[in-house]
Structure formats: C-alpha cells, structure tokens
Scaffold this motif. Structure first.
Motif, PDB file in Angstrom:
ATOM      1  N   ALA A  87       0.962  -1.349  -0.165  1.00 30.75           N
ATOM      2  CA  ALA A  87      -0.053   0.058  -0.247  1.00 30.75           C
ATOM      3  C   ALA A  87       1.034   0.706   0.153  1.00 30.75           C
ATOM      4  O   ALA A  87       1.943   1.674   0.636  1.00 30.75           O
ATOM      5  CB  ALA A  87      -0.685   0.260   1.040  1.00 30.75           C
ATOM      6  N   ASP A  88       0.334   2.123  -0.797  1.00 29.71           N
ATOM      7  CA  ASP A  88       1.528   3.682  -0.335  1.00 29.71           C
ATOM      8  C   ASP A  88       2.644   3.190  -0.919  1.00 29.71           C
ATOM      9  O   ASP A  88       3.242   4.407  -1.490  1.00 29.71           O
ATOM     10  CB  ASP A  88       0.927   4.426   0.873  1.00 29.71           C
ATOM     11  CG  ASP A  88      -0.112   4.380   0.483  1.00 29.71           C
ATOM     12  OD1 ASP A  88      -1.048   4.960  -0.424  1.00 29.71           O
ATOM     13  OD2 ASP A  88      -0.998   4.428   1.628  1.00 29.71           O
ATOM     14  N   ARG A  89       2.862   1.874  -1.619  1.00 31.21           N
ATOM     15  CA  ARG A  89       4.319   2.341  -2.956  1.00 31.21           C
ATOM     16  C   ARG A  89       4.329   1.495  -3.996  1.00 31.21           C
ATOM     17  O   ARG A  89       4.704   2.131  -4.938  1.00 31.21           O
ATOM     18  CB  ARG A  89       5.433   1.098  -1.845  1.00 31.21           C
ATOM     19  CG  ARG A  89       6.581   0.989  -1.893  1.00 31.21           C
ATOM     20  CD  ARG A  89       7.593   0.297  -1.414  1.00 31.21           C
ATOM     21  NE  ARG A  89       9.331   0.626  -1.648  1.00 31.21           N
ATOM     22  CZ  ARG A  89      10.105   1.505  -2.039  1.00 31.21           C
ATOM     23  NH1 ARG A  89       9.250   2.410  -0.674  1.00 31.21           N
ATOM     24  NH2 ARG A  89      11.089   0.694  -1.822  1.00 31.21           N
ATOM     25  N   THR A  90       3.489   0.295  -3.886  1.00 29.19           N
ATOM     26  CA  THR A  90       2.979  -0.142  -5.101  1.00 29.19           C
ATOM     27  C   THR A  90       1.234  -0.351  -5.744  1.00 29.19           C
ATOM     28  O   THR A  90       1.383  -0.755  -6.183  1.00 29.19           O
ATOM     29  CB  THR A  90       3.861  -1.825  -5.148  1.00 29.19           C
ATOM     30  OG1 THR A  90       2.882  -2.442  -4.273  1.00 29.19           O
ATOM     31  CG2 THR A  90       5.078  -1.909  -4.777  1.00 29.19           C
ATOM     32  N   GLY A  91       0.743  -0.041  -4.883  1.00 32.11           N
ATOM     33  CA  GLY A  91      -0.821   0.640  -5.681  1.00 32.11           C
ATOM     34  C   GLY A  91      -1.900   0.864  -3.729  1.00 32.11           C
ATOM     35  O   GLY A  91      -0.724   1.408  -3.473  1.00 32.11           O
TER      36      GLY A  91
END
Length: 388
Positions: free
Chosen positions: A323-327
């Motif tokens: 979450a919040d890094r790759t999607g």
C-alpha cells in the motif's frame, strides 16, 4: 517487505539427499491449458528433469514443449467420452482414478493440488509433498456459489456427491507428508479445511519477461476471465460511474452482458497476444484487480512492468502489493469503494516510483520459487530419513 530485492540465492547448502538419483513423480490434476498451475509443473520439471507426470486428462495440443517432452501417464478419466472438454463432470470418479495410479518405486511424489491430485497412494518410504494452489474451492468456500450456477440436475445431485467428496478430500490429506501453500491466504484455507500446517512458497512469475515503458496511457487495465468470482462487473460499474478509461481483456460467460452495460469509456478485447499484453501492462495507468485471488499472478506482472495496482484488500494481493508504494487497496467489493480507490490512486501517481514496483515483483521471480521449493523438499527428505 519493501525496497530491496530478496536474497534470491542466499548461500544455501542442502542436507545430503536421501536419494542418490531419486525417482520423481509429479501428480497434477489435469493438463488441458497452460495456466498458473501448469507453469508450476514446468518449474518442477526444471528442478527434476527426469520426473514422470501423472494426471487425469492430458491434451498435448494445448501444452508447452517442456511438458510434452516429459513422460505422462493418465488415469482412466482420460479415456472417458469427452474428457478433454468435460473433465470437470467426471469429478466424482477422480478419487478412485487417483488411487488406481501406480506410484510404486517412486522416491519423491510431488502433487500439485487445486483439483484432485494429492489422493494418490505412495510407498511407505517415499516422500509425498503437496504444492497446494488451493483446496478445491467448489467443495468448500465456493460450494454454494457453484451450486447456484449449476443446472437443475447437477444442483440436485451435488449435496450427496459433494458430501462424500469432502470426506475423501479430508481423509486423503493425511497421505501427504508436507504441504506447501502458494500464499498465506491458501495456508489458512489448508488449516481450516484439512487441519494441516503448510509452508508458504509463492508461485513463480516470469518477471524478466516484462519491462516498463517510457510512455503511459490514460487507460486503466483489467485482465482475467469474465466469470462471477473475478468480479469484472465491479470494474465495469465503477468505471461507468467515474467515467475514466478502462481496457478489459478476457473472455467468459459474463462478457456479453458486460458489453451491453458498459459505457463508451470502457473497451473490451477478448484476447491479446503475449507481446500485446506486455505492452498493455507497461502502458496502463494502473492495473485493476477486483477478485479475491488465491495468489494473483497478473498484479505481479503489472508491477514487473513498472505500473501500480488497485486491488481488493483480500487474498493474495495483500502479500504482493504494498500500500502507498506499489499500489492502493479498496476494502469492499462495492462500486463506491473501487471508485474511491481509483481517486486515491490518482493522488498517489505523482509520488509513484516504477522502480519500487519492479523491485517488489522480483520477490516472486522463478529463481526464488526454485530455491524455496528445493529447500522445502530437501528438509522433507531429511525428515523421511529420520523416520526410516
């Protein structure tokens, strides 16, 4: 885990094998198409090149060269009328078919389970490991969904037949020495259904085949079978609501009705060649995953292409997407939840680094699978040696 790539081939020295040249059998439920389970079989053949394959039904025309080159034996299901097309109708006969397969003399048996495969009878001194893609969903957590969709005759027969199949399924789980699950999600299913523990070994994803693009379109991407449990309807309804562009790739029973209800901002392509699919991944604004998957290879392929993922917060996606890094995730399989997640993705995009997605995808590369599977089997072999 975030950031750096995994220690894919960290120094690993297996214990001396119990077998100098083991005879290996791979048992796979059916070989009628090349999907994720069959790709795992290919990797198994790479680990054990002389392995023999046992399966219920075999259609060589639809298999890869790697599988066709192996020695393949089929159960009597393969000789029943229409088996290559209607094999699933023969499910009630598969337990006895498995038990008639002669695995005498094999030192290592690897069953690949999603349909019936683990119920084979093996020698007392052999090692039987099961790589489980999932306990049979139509017997367990998806039973009522499958029964509602069945024709009237099948719907009437299912309670009696499936009750017996469930008993056999649980009893035959005791024939396995060690279980590996393709995700933590499936490990929990194994624990719930069979009361067995399992190691998690994620399936191999050919991440090296996917590359990022310097150009990105304004179109989102959805890929999969257009069937109810994949929830393509959720994607259509959400993008009908937000008006953003969406490309949906796939075939299935819902395709016609989805086309009829989709607005002009949504376009459908039933099939893409591999190079076209690679291009679609790499140029997508983001990949949309609406299903609760056991693992989910497509989101990993999208990340390997340098693109973010909008995924339902359930199943294997929780083990692949960060979450919040790759999607971003959405918490409910409801239109408003997916619409909100797409808007969250739009706010996230200026901060998204494609390298983070590519690095994350590398955790699921084939070499990682090979290393972990070999370790798992060698540890089991050591345990068998101690028993004997």
């Amino acid at each position: 885990m975030t950031g750096s790539t995994p220690s894919r081939v960290a120094a690993y020295h297996p214990a001396p094998s119990r077998f100098s040249a083991p005879r290996v059998a791979i048992v796979h439920y059916w070989l009628v198409s090349m999907r994720g389970g069959e790709r795992v079989v290919e990797r198994m053949l790479g680990l054990y090149p002389g392995a023999d394959i046992f399966t219920h039904v075999y259609d060589p025309a639809r298999m890869s060269d790697t599988i066709r080159q192996a020695r393949i034996a089929t159960s009597y299901i393969d000789r029943l009328p229409g088996s290559k097309r209607f094999y699933q109708y023969y499910l009630p006969f598969m337990p006895t078919a498995l038990e008639q397969l002669d695995l005498s003399g094999y030192d290592l048996v690897i069953s690949s389970e999603s349909g019936p495969a683990k119920g084979v009878i093996t020698d007392p001194g052999s090692l039987h490991v099961c790589y489980c893609h999932s306990p049979m969903r139509y017997l367990w957590d998806h039973y009522h969904q499958y029964r509602r969709a069945a024709n009237p005759l099948a719907r009437a027969a299912m309670p009696l037949v499936y009750n017996w199949l469930r008993q056999w399924d649980v009893n035959s789980s005791a024939r396995v020495d060690r279980f590996a699950a393709n995700s933590g999600f499936v490990r929990n299913r194994i624990r719930k259904v069979w009361r067995r523990e399992a190691d998690v070994i994620h399936p191999p994803v050919e991440t090296s085949l996917f590359t990022p693009s310097l150009e990105v379109d304004d179109e989102y991407l959805w890929v999969g079978a257009m069937v109810p449990y994949k929830r393509p309807d959720l994607a259509v309804d959400a993008f009908n609501a937000n008006g953003r562009k969406l490309l949906m790739v796939g075939q299935g029973s819902m395709l016609k009705s989805l086309k009829a209800r989709a607005r002009p901002n949504i376009r459908f392509v039933e099939r893409l060649g591999f190079n076209e699919l690679r291009r679609a991944y790499s140029r997508a604004r983001a990949f949309i995953m609406t299903a609760e998957e056991d693992f989910g290879i497509a989101p990993v392929e999208a990340m390997a292409s340098g693109r973010p993922v909008v995924a339902f917060a359930g199943g294997g996606a929780l083990e692949t997407v960060i979450a919040d890094r790759t999607g971003v995730f959405f918490g409910e399989q409801e239109v408003h939840s997916l619409v909100d997640a797409v808007e969250q993705l739009e706010s996230f995009l200026p901060h998204f680094d494609p390298n983070h997605a590519i690095e994350r995808a590398e955790h699921f590369a084939p070499e990682v699978f090979d290393e972990r599977m070999k370790r798992f089997i060698d540890e089991g072999s050591e345990g068998i040696r101690q028993w004997n």
